[in-house]
Design a protein around this motif. Structure first.
Motif, PDB file in Angstrom:
ATOM      1  N   TRP A 107      44.221   1.482  38.973  1.00 47.04           N
ATOM      2  CA  TRP A 107      44.134   1.982  37.601  1.00 47.04           C
ATOM      3  C   TRP A 107      43.215   1.137  36.727  1.00 47.04           C
ATOM      4  O   TRP A 107      42.588   1.648  35.803  1.00 47.04           O
ATOM      5  N   ILE A 108      43.098  -0.151  36.996  1.00 45.75           N
ATOM      6  CA  ILE A 108      42.179  -0.997  36.212  1.00 45.75           C
ATOM      7  C   ILE A 108      40.744  -0.551  36.454  1.00 45.75           C
ATOM      8  O   ILE A 108      39.961  -0.412  35.516  1.00 45.75           O
ATOM      9  N   ASN A 109      40.402  -0.295  37.722  1.00 47.21           N
ATOM     10  CA  ASN A 109      39.054   0.176  38.047  1.00 47.21           C
ATOM     11  C   ASN A 109      38.795   1.548  37.443  1.00 47.21           C
ATOM     12  O   ASN A 109      37.727   1.790  36.866  1.00 47.21           O
ATOM     13  N   ILE A 110      39.760   2.446  37.587  1.00 42.26           N
ATOM     14  CA  ILE A 110      39.593   3.803  37.062  1.00 42.26           C
ATOM     15  C   ILE A 110      39.363   3.760  35.557  1.00 42.26           C
ATOM     16  O   ILE A 110      38.476   4.437  35.026  1.00 42.26           O
ATOM     17  N   ARG A 111      40.127   2.934  34.866  1.00 37.49           N
ATOM     18  CA  ARG A 111      39.965   2.814  33.409  1.00 37.49           C
ATOM     19  C   ARG A 111      38.567   2.290  33.049  1.00 37.49           C
ATOM     20  O   ARG A 111      37.923   2.776  32.120  1.00 37.49           O
ATOM     21  N   LEU A 112      38.074   1.306  33.808  1.00 39.72           N
ATOM     22  CA  LEU A 112      36.729   0.786  33.584  1.00 39.72           C
ATOM     23  C   LEU A 112      35.688   1.874  33.799  1.00 39.72           C
ATOM     24  O   LEU A 112      34.802   2.074  32.965  1.00 39.72           O
ATOM     25  N   TYR A 113      35.790   2.596  34.908  1.00 39.95           N
ATOM     26  CA  TYR A 113      34.802   3.626  35.207  1.00 39.95           C
ATOM     27  C   TYR A 113      34.826   4.740  34.160  1.00 39.95           C
ATOM     28  O   TYR A 113      33.777   5.233  33.751  1.00 39.95           O
ATOM     29  N   GLU A 114      36.005   5.118  33.708  1.00 40.94           N
ATOM     30  CA  GLU A 114      36.090   6.126  32.644  1.00 40.94           C
ATOM     31  C   GLU A 114      35.435   5.614  31.366  1.00 40.94           C
ATOM     32  O   GLU A 114      34.714   6.357  30.687  1.00 40.94           O
ATOM     33  N   LYS A 115      35.665   4.362  31.042  1.00 48.68           N
ATOM     34  CA  LYS A 115      35.047   3.756  29.857  1.00 48.68           C
ATOM     35  C   LYS A 115      33.523   3.799  29.950  1.00 48.68           C
ATOM     36  O   LYS A 115      32.825   3.958  28.955  1.00 48.68           O
ATOM     37  N   MET A 116      33.007   3.701  31.181  1.00 49.65           N
ATOM     38  CA  MET A 116      31.556   3.704  31.400  1.00 49.65           C
ATOM     39  C   MET A 116      30.995   5.111  31.586  1.00 49.65           C
ATOM     40  O   MET A 116      29.819   5.279  31.894  1.00 49.65           O
ATOM     41  N   GLY A 117      31.839   6.146  31.408  1.00 52.77           N
ATOM     42  CA  GLY A 117      31.362   7.518  31.436  1.00 52.77           C
ATOM     43  C   GLY A 117      31.589   8.277  32.727  1.00 52.77           C
ATOM     44  O   GLY A 117      31.160   9.428  32.853  1.00 52.77           O
ATOM     45  N   TYR A 118      32.259   7.686  33.688  1.00 49.14           N
ATOM     46  CA  TYR A 118      32.549   8.376  34.946  1.00 49.14           C
ATOM     47  C   TYR A 118      33.781   9.261  34.772  1.00 49.14           C
ATOM     48  O   TYR A 118      34.697   8.918  34.030  1.00 49.14           O
ATOM     49  N   ARG A 119      33.780  10.398  35.478  1.00 49.46           N
ATOM     50  CA  ARG A 119      34.905  11.325  35.443  1.00 49.46           C
ATOM     51  C   ARG A 119      35.315  11.684  36.868  1.00 49.46           C
ATOM     52  O   ARG A 119      34.459  11.862  37.735  1.00 49.46           O
ATOM     53  N   ALA A 120      36.599  11.808  37.097  1.00 52.49           N
ATOM     54  CA  ALA A 120      37.116  12.154  38.420  1.00 52.49           C
ATOM     55  C   ALA A 120      36.650  13.558  38.801  1.00 52.49           C
ATOM     56  O   ALA A 120      36.707  14.475  37.983  1.00 52.49           O
ATOM     57  N   VAL A 121      36.190  13.697  40.055  1.00 51.32           N
ATOM     58  CA  VAL A 121      35.761  15.004  40.542  1.00 51.32           C
ATOM     59  C   VAL A 121      36.577  15.465  41.748  1.00 51.32           C
ATOM     60  O   VAL A 121      36.663  16.654  42.013  1.00 51.32           O
ATOM     61  N   LYS A 122      37.171  14.530  42.508  1.00 51.94           N
ATOM     62  CA  LYS A 122      38.024  14.922  43.631  1.00 51.94           C
ATOM     63  C   LYS A 122      38.827  13.724  44.104  1.00 51.94           C
ATOM     64  O   LYS A 122      38.485  12.583  43.841  1.00 51.94           O
ATOM     65  N   GLU A 123      39.917  14.035  44.808  1.00 52.34           N
ATOM     66  CA  GLU A 123      40.733  13.009  45.460  1.00 52.34           C
ATOM     67  C   GLU A 123      40.787  13.307  46.948  1.00 52.34           C
ATOM     68  O   GLU A 123      40.840  14.463  47.352  1.00 52.34           O
ATOM     69  N   VAL A 124      40.779  12.243  47.729  1.00 51.73           N
ATOM     70  CA  VAL A 124      40.823  12.371  49.181  1.00 51.73           C
ATOM     71  C   VAL A 124      41.906  11.437  49.708  1.00 51.73           C
ATOM     72  O   VAL A 124      41.904  10.242  49.401  1.00 51.73           O
ATOM     73  N   SER A 128      45.403   6.470  56.604  1.00 55.17           N
ATOM     74  CA  SER A 128      45.979   5.140  56.367  1.00 55.17           C
ATOM     75  C   SER A 128      47.071   5.159  55.299  1.00 55.17           C
ATOM     76  O   SER A 128      47.797   4.194  55.132  1.00 55.17           O
ATOM     77  N   GLY A 129      47.156   6.265  54.567  1.00 50.18           N
ATOM     78  CA  GLY A 129      48.115   6.351  53.473  1.00 50.18           C
ATOM     79  C   GLY A 129      47.470   6.100  52.121  1.00 50.18           C
ATOM     80  O   GLY A 129      48.088   6.299  51.088  1.00 50.18           O
ATOM     81  N   LEU A 130      46.220   5.651  52.131  1.00 52.11           N
ATOM     82  CA  LEU A 130      45.497   5.434  50.879  1.00 52.11           C
ATOM     83  C   LEU A 130      44.864   6.736  50.405  1.00 52.11           C
ATOM     84  O   LEU A 130      44.449   7.565  51.216  1.00 52.11           O
ATOM     85  N   SER A 131      44.786   6.892  49.103  1.00 50.58           N
ATOM     86  CA  SER A 131      44.073   8.012  48.494  1.00 50.58           C
ATOM     87  C   SER A 131      42.975   7.444  47.616  1.00 50.58           C
ATOM     88  O   SER A 131      43.164   6.411  46.958  1.00 50.58           O
ATOM     89  N   PHE A 132      41.853   8.122  47.605  1.00 54.27           N
ATOM     90  CA  PHE A 132      40.705   7.675  46.829  1.00 54.27           C
ATOM     91  C   PHE A 132      40.290   8.759  45.851  1.00 54.27           C
ATOM     92  O   PHE A 132      40.354   9.948  46.165  1.00 54.27           O
ATOM     93  N   VAL A 133      39.882   8.328  44.678  1.00 55.15           N
ATOM     94  CA  VAL A 133      39.353   9.243  43.673  1.00 55.15           C
ATOM     95  C   VAL A 133      37.842   9.030  43.621  1.00 55.15           C
ATOM     96  O   VAL A 133      37.351   7.890  43.550  1.00 55.15           O
ATOM     97  N   TYR A 134      37.113  10.124  43.713  1.00 56.45           N
ATOM     98  CA  TYR A 134      35.665  10.102  43.578  1.00 56.45           C
ATOM     99  C   TYR A 134      35.336  10.439  42.138  1.00 56.45           C
ATOM    100  O   TYR A 134      35.897  11.369  41.574  1.00 56.45           O
ATOM    101  N   MET A 135      34.444   9.649  41.559  1.00 58.14           N
ATOM    102  CA  MET A 135      34.109   9.796  40.149  1.00 58.14           C
ATOM    103  C   MET A 135      32.608   9.911  39.996  1.00 58.14           C
ATOM    104  O   MET A 135      31.844   9.281  40.728  1.00 58.14           O
ATOM    105  N   ARG A 136      32.183  10.734  39.014  1.00 61.38           N
ATOM    106  CA  ARG A 136      30.754  10.949  38.777  1.00 61.38           C
ATOM    107  C   ARG A 136      30.415  10.713  37.302  1.00 61.38           C
ATOM    108  O   ARG A 136      31.229  10.942  36.424  1.00 61.38           O
TER     109      ARG A 136
END
Length: 138
Positions: A107-124, A128-136
């Motif tokens: 969430w710290i990274n996601i908040r930083l990326y959103e602050k810099m103008g990135y928006r989530a476009v998909k989750e994968v 392994s049990g991990l999920s990743f959010v792709y941001m553009r």
């Protein structure tokens, strides 16, 4: 090689934050890390004494810029340095869409990326049990 050492430092704390050590950046061997960095344009941030304290890498593919492995030494976090590295990628790839990904629990990274103008476009979700959010960022 120094970027590979920084990668271990940076992603150990990431693993602690999300509660799992199966983070891709921590699974790489030193040789793989070195070979992989050769395929990217890498920007480094140095301390006053010349120590690498931050790294970001990117590669361009037509109008899409893949941004990867934004890493900050734990002692230099929360000083706006990661924003500076992201801004440098913006300057290098003006007018192009940038894409990156991070763990959905980061969430710290996601908040930083959103602050810099990135928006989530998909989750994968991975096996392994991990999920990743792709941001553009356009």
């Amino acid at each position: 090689m120094v970027s590979c050492i920084l990668q271990l430092l940076a992603f150990e704390s990431e693993a602690a934050m999300i509660g799992i050590r199966d983070v891709p950046a921590l699974q790489e061997t030193e040789n793989h890390c070195r070979r992989d960095f050769a395929n990217w344009t890498t920007l480094k941030l140095l301390s006053d004494d010349g120590t690498i304290i931050g790294v970001i890498r990117y590669r361009e593919n037509d109008d899409l810029v893949e941004v990867g492995r934004l890493m900050m030494h734990p002692d230099y976090r929360h000083q706006g340095l990661a924003q500076r590295l992201l801004s440098e990628v913006d300057k290098a790839a003006v007018g192009k869409t940038k894409e990156l990904y991070t763990c959905t629990k980061s969430w710290i990274n996601i908040r930083l990326y959103e602050k810099m103008g990135y928006r989530a476009v998909k989750e994968v979700a991975e096996d392994s049990g991990l999920s990743f959010v792709y941001m553009r960022k356009k």
